[in-house]
Design an enzyme around this catalytic site. Structure first.
Site, PDB file in Angstrom:
ATOM      1  N   GLU A 140      47.858  42.610  31.100  1.00 51.62           N
ATOM      2  CA  GLU A 140      47.770  41.661  32.211  1.00 51.62           C
ATOM      3  C   GLU A 140      46.363  41.078  32.283  1.00 51.62           C
ATOM      4  O   GLU A 140      46.189  39.867  32.452  1.00 51.62           O
ATOM      5  CB  GLU A 140      48.107  42.355  33.530  1.00 51.62           C
ATOM      6  CG  GLU A 140      49.572  42.690  33.707  1.00 51.62           C
ATOM      7  CD  GLU A 140      49.842  43.396  35.023  1.00 51.62           C
ATOM      8  OE1 GLU A 140      48.968  43.352  35.915  1.00 51.62           O
ATOM      9  OE2 GLU A 140      50.914  43.998  35.169  1.00 51.62           O
ATOM     10  N   LEU A 141      45.361  41.941  32.171  1.00 50.08           N
ATOM     11  CA  LEU A 141      43.972  41.478  32.250  1.00 50.08           C
ATOM     12  C   LEU A 141      43.661  40.484  31.146  1.00 50.08           C
ATOM     13  O   LEU A 141      42.981  39.469  31.372  1.00 50.08           O
ATOM     14  CB  LEU A 141      43.024  42.674  32.170  1.00 50.08           C
ATOM     15  CG  LEU A 141      41.541  42.347  32.377  1.00 50.08           C
ATOM     16  CD1 LEU A 141      41.294  41.884  33.810  1.00 50.08           C
ATOM     17  CD2 LEU A 141      40.671  43.557  32.056  1.00 50.08           C
TER      18      LEU A 141
END
Length: 206
Positions: A140-141
């Site tokens: 996600e990051l």
């Protein structure tokens, strides 16, 4: 200067509320610790970073999808810090992607998360001790950094220096080293780069 609150020294019955204040642009991000046994509370108001100060509030009224995406390690902060962030931002009329509330039965989980990331105007990343152990969090990051939108890091129980992994010591360095034995090196390098990029953004430490 970063403000710090030592959670270890606070009684267990303290509640934490995070709220976002907006005028023409987002100008303040408030961290408020409220002891249940006291009527008065002591707010610690933290100035917004340059990225969010350039945002006009109309962004949150006209953009389809979500205004804010919450990236976090579930077992660490889902039922505490990030749950409070979610409810406070939602109460202010912002559309917040919070996986346990935003993903419905029958939804494709990876597609829902990716859609939430790409549709959000801003992303709040809550770094916690076990964050880097989660491949989901790291993926996600990586996507969040690629969107080139505003990012607000919240350092919960960890310091930015740990996330930069200048040495092999620390929970983040150990977690990334472990991933190195299971995933291709170029992918792990991308996660390290994303961690480093966000760790240098002025955030909120408590």
């Amino acid at each position: 200067m970063d403000s710090r609150l030592n959670l270890d020294k606070k009684p267990r019955n303290w509640q934490y509320r995070l709220s976002l204040r907006s005028s023409e642009a987002w100008t303040r991000f408030c961290l408020v610790a409220i002891p249940e046994e006291q009527e008065e509370f002591c707010p610690c108001i933290l100035p917004m970073g340059n990225k969010l100060s350039s945002f006009h509030s109309s962004c949150f009224r006209t953009t389809t999808g979500y205004d804010v995406f919450l990236n976090h390690r579930g077992p660490d902060v889902k039922e505490s810090v990030d749950s409070l962030i979610f409810h406070n931002l939602q109460n202010k009329g912002l559309r917040v992607f919070f996986d346990k509330n935003s993903i419905q039965v029958g939804d494709n989980i990876p597609q829902s998360i990716e859609g939430g990331i790409h549709s959000a105007c801003a992303h709040i990343v809550t770094f916690s001790p076990n964050y880097a152990e989660s491949v989901w969090c790291l993926k996600e990051l990586q996507l969040i950094v690629k969107t080139r939108t505003s990012i607000i890091p919240v350092f919960c129980g960890v310091r930015p220096s740990e996330i930069r992994m200048k040495t092999e010591e620390g929970v983040y360095a150990r977690a990334i080293h472990k991933h190195g034995g299971m995933f291709e090196s170029h992918l792990v390098d991308e996660w390290k780069k994303a961690l480093s990029v966000v760790s240098y953004i002025k955030g909120y430490i408590f």
